[in-house]
Design a protein around this motif. Structure first.
Motif, PDB file in Angstrom:
ATOM      1  N   GLU A  27       0.834  -1.232   0.035  1.00  0.00           N
ATOM      2  CA  GLU A  27       0.015   0.236  -0.143  1.00  0.00           C
ATOM      3  C   GLU A  27       0.833   1.365  -0.014  1.00  0.00           C
ATOM      4  OE1 GLU A  27      -4.196  -1.138   1.866  1.00  0.00           O
ATOM      5  OE2 GLU A  27      -3.112   0.347   2.853  1.00  0.00           O
ATOM      6  N   VAL A  84      -6.296   6.912   2.180  1.00  0.00           N
ATOM      7  CA  VAL A  84      -7.336   7.238   3.161  1.00  0.00           C
ATOM      8  C   VAL A  84      -7.129   6.040   4.305  1.00  0.00           C
ATOM      9  CG1 VAL A  84      -9.739   6.664   3.246  1.00  0.00           C
ATOM     10  CG2 VAL A  84      -8.882   7.771   1.305  1.00  0.00           C
ATOM     11  N   GLN A  91     -16.303   4.841   2.156  1.00  0.00           N
ATOM     12  CA  GLN A  91     -17.255   5.579   2.697  1.00  0.00           C
ATOM     13  C   GLN A  91     -17.125   7.101   1.746  1.00  0.00           C
ATOM     14  OE1 GLN A  91     -16.405   6.174   6.777  1.00  0.00           O
ATOM     15  NE2 GLN A  91     -15.733   4.037   6.912  1.00  0.00           N
ATOM     16  N   SER A 117      -1.420   9.098 -11.342  1.00  0.00           N
ATOM     17  CA  SER A 117      -0.653   7.931 -11.664  1.00  0.00           C
ATOM     18  C   SER A 117      -0.950   6.834 -10.776  1.00  0.00           C
ATOM     19  CB  SER A 117       0.820   8.147 -11.721  1.00  0.00           C
ATOM     20  OG  SER A 117       0.853   9.171 -12.741  1.00  0.00           O
ATOM     21  N   CYS A 118      -1.199   5.531 -11.201  1.00  0.00           N
ATOM     22  CA  CYS A 118      -1.835   4.394 -10.645  1.00  0.00           C
ATOM     23  C   CYS A 118      -1.179   3.215 -11.021  1.00  0.00           C
ATOM     24  CB  CYS A 118      -3.320   4.256 -10.450  1.00  0.00           C
ATOM     25  SG  CYS A 118      -3.982   3.280  -9.198  1.00  0.00           S
ATOM     26  N   ALA A 124      -8.287  -0.850  -6.306  1.00  0.00           N
ATOM     27  CA  ALA A 124      -9.069  -0.142  -5.644  1.00  0.00           C
ATOM     28  C   ALA A 124      -8.743   1.486  -6.181  1.00  0.00           C
ATOM     29  CB  ALA A 124      -8.742  -0.060  -4.035  1.00  0.00           C
ATOM     30  N   ARG A 131     -14.285   5.435 -11.647  1.00  0.00           N
ATOM     31  CA  ARG A 131     -15.390   5.892 -11.086  1.00  0.00           C
ATOM     32  C   ARG A 131     -15.740   7.597 -11.004  1.00  0.00           C
ATOM     33  NH1 ARG A 131     -19.928   3.841  -8.098  1.00  0.00           N
ATOM     34  NH2 ARG A 131     -19.077   1.723  -8.947  1.00  0.00           N
TER      35      ARG A 131
HETATM   36  C1  COA Z   1      -7.560   3.722  -3.175  1.00  0.00           C
HETATM   37  C2  COA Z   1      -8.192   4.567  -1.891  1.00  0.00           C
HETATM   38  C3  COA Z   1      -7.511   6.053  -1.959  1.00  0.00           C
HETATM   39  C4  COA Z   1      -9.856   4.720  -2.185  1.00  0.00           C
HETATM   40  O1  COA Z   1     -10.208   5.253  -0.979  1.00  0.00           O
HETATM   41  P1  COA Z   1     -11.636   5.317  -0.525  1.00  0.00           P
HETATM   42  O2  COA Z   1     -11.974   6.551   0.580  1.00  0.00           O
HETATM   43  O3  COA Z   1     -11.936   3.997  -0.043  1.00  0.00           O
HETATM   44  O4  COA Z   1     -12.564   5.395  -1.774  1.00  0.00           O
HETATM   45  P2  COA Z   1     -14.144   5.828  -1.825  1.00  0.00           P
HETATM   46  O5  COA Z   1     -14.833   5.288  -0.911  1.00  0.00           O
HETATM   47  O6  COA Z   1     -14.059   7.373  -2.355  1.00  0.00           O
HETATM   48  O7  COA Z   1     -14.458   5.126  -3.267  1.00  0.00           O
HETATM   49  C5  COA Z   1     -15.008   5.774  -4.455  1.00  0.00           C
HETATM   50  C6  COA Z   1     -15.317   4.775  -5.338  1.00  0.00           C
HETATM   51  O8  COA Z   1     -13.975   4.115  -5.668  1.00  0.00           O
HETATM   52  C7  COA Z   1     -14.207   2.613  -6.048  1.00  0.00           C
HETATM   53  N1  COA Z   1     -13.325   1.887  -5.039  1.00  0.00           N
HETATM   54  C8  COA Z   1     -12.753   2.442  -4.102  1.00  0.00           C
HETATM   55  N2  COA Z   1     -12.042   1.397  -3.220  1.00  0.00           N
HETATM   56  C9  COA Z   1     -12.543   0.375  -3.969  1.00  0.00           C
HETATM   57  C10 COA Z   1     -12.131  -1.035  -3.493  1.00  0.00           C
HETATM   58  N3  COA Z   1     -11.361  -1.585  -2.509  1.00  0.00           N
HETATM   59  N4  COA Z   1     -12.704  -2.136  -4.234  1.00  0.00           N
HETATM   60  C11 COA Z   1     -13.505  -1.647  -5.486  1.00  0.00           C
HETATM   61  N5  COA Z   1     -13.704  -0.442  -5.668  1.00  0.00           N
HETATM   62  C12 COA Z   1     -13.340   0.630  -4.835  1.00  0.00           C
HETATM   63  C13 COA Z   1     -15.550   2.361  -5.935  1.00  0.00           C
HETATM   64  O9  COA Z   1     -16.099   2.516  -7.268  1.00  0.00           O
HETATM   65  C14 COA Z   1     -15.923   3.371  -5.040  1.00  0.00           C
HETATM   66  O10 COA Z   1     -17.340   3.755  -5.085  1.00  0.00           O
HETATM   67  P3  COA Z   1     -18.349   2.812  -4.200  1.00  0.00           P
HETATM   68  O11 COA Z   1     -17.954   2.917  -2.805  1.00  0.00           O
HETATM   69  O12 COA Z   1     -19.868   3.866  -4.439  1.00  0.00           O
HETATM   70  O13 COA Z   1     -18.569   1.752  -4.902  1.00  0.00           O
HETATM   71  C15 COA Z   1      -7.812   3.889  -0.641  1.00  0.00           C
HETATM   72  O14 COA Z   1      -8.184   2.460  -0.900  1.00  0.00           O
HETATM   73  C16 COA Z   1      -6.287   3.798  -0.235  1.00  0.00           C
HETATM   74  O15 COA Z   1      -6.057   4.786   0.395  1.00  0.00           O
HETATM   75  N6  COA Z   1      -5.445   2.838  -0.695  1.00  0.00           N
HETATM   76  C17 COA Z   1      -3.982   2.637  -0.261  1.00  0.00           C
HETATM   77  C18 COA Z   1      -3.469   3.781  -0.874  1.00  0.00           C
HETATM   78  C19 COA Z   1      -3.614   4.048  -2.345  1.00  0.00           C
HETATM   79  O16 COA Z   1      -3.750   2.999  -3.242  1.00  0.00           O
HETATM   80  N7  COA Z   1      -3.721   4.989  -2.878  1.00  0.00           N
HETATM   81  C20 COA Z   1      -3.814   5.412  -4.221  1.00  0.00           C
HETATM   82  C21 COA Z   1      -2.621   5.858  -5.008  1.00  0.00           C
HETATM   83  S1  COA Z   1      -2.778   5.972  -6.630  1.00  0.00           S
END
Ligand code: COA
Length: 162
Positions: A27, A84, A91, A117-118, A124, A131
């Motif tokens: 992560e 997050v 949420q 960039s991802c 996720a 989305r």
């Molecule tokens: C990726 C990350 C930032 C998402 O944060 P989050 O607050 O959980 O995301 P949200 O709740 O705003 O999600 C919005 C939408 O994104 C998608 N999504 C987010 N997390 C998801 C998951 N684990 N699985 C599937 N879809 C996901 C969904 O479409 C979601 O909408 P929904 O909940 O209505 O289905 C979080 O998982 C994180 O911090 N991961 C570790 C660090 C990381 O990867 N950062 C991004 C670097 S590019």
């Protein structure tokens, strides 16, 4: 929805909490590929000092998300260090964070585009950006910490002119 969330500049007192957001080395690699796990205040403070516009999302007095801007070029703002808190995921917190970063980029820099960039293994992250309407425009081959091939996917979102 999410009217309980607030968006503000990061403060020194937020840093220990932000350091707990990455639950694993993988992560942390997704949000800060050059950092060593576990993230610590020194590494985070260095990243903040090298970047601009570091912001947090709070729910009450709890810090729940973090991001900043690491580059600005030709009307595009590049957002990074997106994370997050584990207990706040799924949420809508990242959705709120990215919407606020887009507003900041428009208001402060008149940006026409937000870029992120991802890594290909970050399902996720890719689903989040998809989305929110981001589309991929380039792929970059990298080697991960174990020297295995990984793909960094570059995505962009046009910002409406105001
Ligand atoms: C990726 C990350 C930032 C998402 O944060 P989050 O607050 O959980 O995301 P949200 O709740 O705003 O999600 C919005 C939408 O994104 C998608 N999504 C987010 N997390 C998801 C998951 N684990 N699985 C599937 N879809 C996901 C969904 O479409 C979601 O909408 P929904 O909940 O209505 O289905 C979080 O998982 C994180 O911090 N991961 C570790 C660090 C990381 O990867 N950062 C991004 C670097 S590019």
């Amino acid at each position: 929805m999410n009217t309980d969330l607030a968006f503000r500049p990061v403060r020194d007192a937020d840093l220990p909490s932000i350091c707990t957001f990455a639950r694993s080395a993988e992560e942390l690699y997704f949000l800060a590929p050059r950092a060593r796990f576990p993230l610590d205040v020194d590494q985070l403070a260095t990243s903040i000092a090298q970047r601009s516009d570091s912001r947090v999302v709070c729910r009450g007095d709890q810090v729940r998300a973090f991001a900043n801007i690491y580059k600005r070029e030709q009307g595009a703002c590049y957002v990074g260090n997106v994370a997050v808190a584990p207990q706040a995921r799924r949420q809508g917190v990242a959705r709120f964070l990215m919407q606020q970063m887009a507003r900041l980029a428009s208001a402060r820099y008149a940006a026409s585009e937000l870029r992120v960039s991802c890594f290909n293994r970050n399902t996720a992250g890719l689903l989040l950006y998809s989305r929110l309407g981001y589309t991929p425009f380039a792929l970059e081959e990298r080697l991960d910490g174990q020297q295995q091939p990984i793909v960094l996917i570059h995505l962009r979102l046009p910002l409406a002119a105001t």
